[in-house]
Design a protein around this motif. Structure first.
Motif, PDB file in Angstrom:
ATOM      1  N   GLY A  30      -4.106   0.778  -7.599  1.00  0.00           N
ATOM      2  CA  GLY A  30      -2.900   1.558  -7.733  1.00  0.00           C
ATOM      3  C   GLY A  30      -2.266   1.432  -9.109  1.00  0.00           C
ATOM      4  O   GLY A  30      -2.670   0.609  -9.927  1.00  0.00           O
ATOM      5  N   TRP A  33      -6.742   8.871  -4.657  1.00  0.00           N
ATOM      6  CA  TRP A  33      -6.285   7.542  -5.106  1.00  0.00           C
ATOM      7  C   TRP A  33      -5.885   6.695  -3.907  1.00  0.00           C
ATOM      8  O   TRP A  33      -4.709   6.298  -3.774  1.00  0.00           O
ATOM      9  CB  TRP A  33      -5.106   7.712  -6.077  1.00  0.00           C
ATOM     10  N   PRO A  85      -4.914   3.684  -1.753  1.00  0.00           N
ATOM     11  CA  PRO A  85      -4.520   2.303  -2.080  1.00  0.00           C
ATOM     12  C   PRO A  85      -5.511   1.258  -1.565  1.00  0.00           C
ATOM     13  O   PRO A  85      -5.917   0.375  -2.328  1.00  0.00           O
ATOM     14  CB  PRO A  85      -3.151   2.162  -1.421  1.00  0.00           C
ATOM     15  N   ARG A 138       2.008   1.747  -3.516  1.00  0.00           N
ATOM     16  CA  ARG A 138       0.915   2.302  -4.316  1.00  0.00           C
ATOM     17  C   ARG A 138       0.744   3.798  -4.048  1.00  0.00           C
ATOM     18  O   ARG A 138       0.486   4.588  -4.959  1.00  0.00           O
ATOM     19  CB  ARG A 138      -0.383   1.559  -4.008  1.00  0.00           C
ATOM     20  N   ASN A 140       0.812  -1.216   0.000  1.00  0.00           N
ATOM     21  CA  ASN A 140       0.000   0.000   0.000  1.00  0.00           C
ATOM     22  C   ASN A 140       0.847   1.268   0.000  1.00  0.00           C
ATOM     23  O   ASN A 140       0.468   2.278  -0.598  1.00  0.00           O
ATOM     24  CB  ASN A 140      -0.962  -0.008   1.188  1.00  0.00           C
ATOM     25  N   ALA A 153       1.328   6.803  -6.721  1.00  0.00           N
ATOM     26  CA  ALA A 153       0.274   7.765  -7.038  1.00  0.00           C
ATOM     27  C   ALA A 153       0.794   9.199  -6.905  1.00  0.00           C
ATOM     28  O   ALA A 153       0.414  10.085  -7.682  1.00  0.00           O
ATOM     29  CB  ALA A 153      -0.927   7.550  -6.117  1.00  0.00           C
TER      30      ALA A 153
END
Length: 378
Positions: free
Chosen positions: A370, A257, A259, A220, A217, A224
Motif C-alpha cells: 500500500g 491495488w 492491500p 491502505r 488494510n 489507494a
C-alpha cells in the motif's frame, strides 16, 4: 504469459509454492478443507502463559476457529455487519466521521493524503463505530493494531517480538473486558449483547480481530482510492465516478491495488491445479491475490483501470477472499472507500498529485502492500 503456478522453494520436508491463476485462487480460497491457514505454523510456540493467551486469541478468530465455533461467530458478524438495516445506519455514521476529518484538515495548499486523511478517517471508524472507545484511547488502539500486524508479518520465529506482543495483548484484553462492562452502541457492544461469550472471553479475540482486520488494510484501500483520484485529477475522476456503477471505482481500486497481496495457507491434502500440477500435503501455499486480480483469463485488459467492468468480472475479485472465510468486513470496507471517494471529490474538487519525485511512496511486505505517502495539491 500469466504464470498459474510457481514453485518457489523445495528442500527436504519444506516446500513453498505460489499460485497466481484467478480460477485456481478462487477455487482454493473456497475450499478450506484443502488449504488451512498458515498462521498456526508461523506462531512461535514458546511456553509462557502470556504467549499461550496470545495464541489462544488468534486461534479463536474466524480464520482459525473450529467449524462449529466458526459458524456461530460468522452468524453473529453477518447479522451485525451485513444485513440491510445496519448497513444504512453505518453509512450515515461513516459520512459523519469523514466530514469531521476533512473539517479538521481544512483547505491547505498541499495535503499528505495517507497520514492526514486516510489513516485518521479509518482510525475514527475503528475507534468510534466498531469499538466505541473514547477518542483519547484511539492512539493506543492503533498502537495495538501496529504491534499485532508486525507480529503476524514477521517471517521468522522471534522470541523477543513474541514476548512483547504477548504483553501488549494482555493489556488490550484487559482494556476491552473493562470496556464491554460499560454500555455502548458500537458494533462490538452490539455483538457482545447478542453473544455474551464475546464479552466474557478473557482473550478478547473479537476485539483483536477488529483491530487487525479493520485498520491497516482499510487504510491502505482508502489511500489507494485517493491515489487514483490524485493521479487522474479530481475533475477527470469525478466524470468517471459519475458514469460508473455503484462501487465500480472502488472495486477496480481493490482489483489493481489489493492491500492483502498474498494469502498464506498450508496444504492439508493433495491439491490439483488447472495446470495439472499437484501440490503435496504440508506445502506452504502462497495465494497471490495481486496476480490473480490481473489474470487476463479473468479480466479483459487486466492492466487498465475499467470502472464499468461487467458484473461477471467484478465477481472474480479475490481481494477479500472467497467461500466460508471471505472477509466479513468486506462490505463495510467497501462502504468506507465509497464514502471517502465521494467525500474527497466534494471537498477538494481540484485535487491533483503533487509534481515532486517523492509525491508517492509505495511499500510492500510479503503479504501486504500500500501507499505510505501520497502528496497532493488541493
Amino acid at each position: 504469459m500469466h504464470l498459474k503456478y510457481v514453485r518457489l522453494f523445495s528442500s527436504g520436508a519444506l516446500n513453498k509454492v505460489r499460485v497466481t491463476g484467478n480460477q485456481d485462487v478462487r477455487r482454493l480460497l473456497a475450499s478450506p478443507e484443502q488449504l488451512l491457514s498458515a498462521v498456526p505454523k508461523m506462531l512461535p510456540n514458546f511456553d509462557t502463559p502470556q504467549n499461550q493467551r496470545l495464541h489462544n486469541a488468534f486461534r479463536k478468530t474466524l480464520l482459525l476457529s473450529q467449524p462449529r465455533e466458526h459458524a456461530l461467530q460468522r452468524r453473529t458478524w453477518t447479522k451485525e455487519l451485513m444485513s440491510r438495516k445496519p448497513a444504512a445506519r453505518y453509512l450515515e455514521e461513516l459520512k459523519l466521521e469523514f466530514s469531521k476529518i476533512v473539517t479538521a484538515v481544512g483547505q491547505p495548499g498541499t495535503l499528505e493524503m495517507v497520514n492526514q486523511v486516510a489513516a485518521p478517517f479509518v482510525a475514527s471508524i475503528v475507534g468510534n463505530v466498531l469499538l466505541g472507545c473514547p477518542k483519547s484511547d484511539h492512539k493506543q488502539l492503533i498502537q495495538w493494531a501496529d504491534v499485532l500486524e508486525a507480529y503476524l508479518v514477521d517471517p521468522l520465529p522471534n522470541p523477543a517480538l513474541a514476548e512483547s506482543t504477548a504483553r501488549e495483548h494482555l493489556a488490550a484484553a484487559a482494556y476491552f473486558q473493562a470496556h464491554l462492562r460499560r454500555p455502548g452502541r458500537s458494533v462490538l457492544h452490539r455483538m457482545a449483547a447478542t453473544t455474551p461469550a464475546i464479552a466474557e472471553d478473557p482473550d478478547q479475540a473479537v476485539a483483536l480481530l477488529m483491530l487487525l482486520g479493520a485498520y491497516h488494510n482499510t487504510t491502505r484501500a482508502v489511500a489507494a482510492t485517493f491515489a487514483w483520484v490524485a493521479q487522474n485529477g479530481a475533475a477527470a475522476s469525478a466524470e468517471i465516478v459519475a458514469q460508473a456503477p455503484p462501487f465500480g471505482v472502488v472495486d477496480e481500486v481493490l482489483r489493481l491495488w489489493p492491500p492483502p497481496c498474498v494469502l498464506l495457507r498450508n496444504a492439508a491434502a493433495p491439491v490439483s491445479l488447472s495446470s495439472g500440477e499437484v501440490i503435496a500435503p504440508g506445502t506452504v501455499v502462497l495465494l497471490d491475490v495481486a496476480a490473480a486480480n490481473r489474470d487476463p483469463e479473468a479480466f479483459r485488459n487486466p492492466e487498465e483501470f475499467v470502472a464499468n467492468r461487467p458484473e461477471a468480472e467484478r465477481a472474480r475479485l479475490v481481494t477479500f477472499g472467497r467461500g466460508p472465510h471471505r472477509c466479513l468486513g468486506a462490505g463495510f470496507a467497501r462502504m468506507q472507500m465509497e464514502v471517502a471517494l465521494h467525500g474527497v471529490l466534494a471537498q477538494w474538487p481540484r485535487l491533483k498529485l503533487a509534481d515532486t519525485p517523492d509525491a508517492t511512496v509505495w511499500h510492500q511486505e510479503t503479504s501486504f502492500q500500500g501507499f505510505t505517502r501520497l502528496l497532493a495539491h488541493t
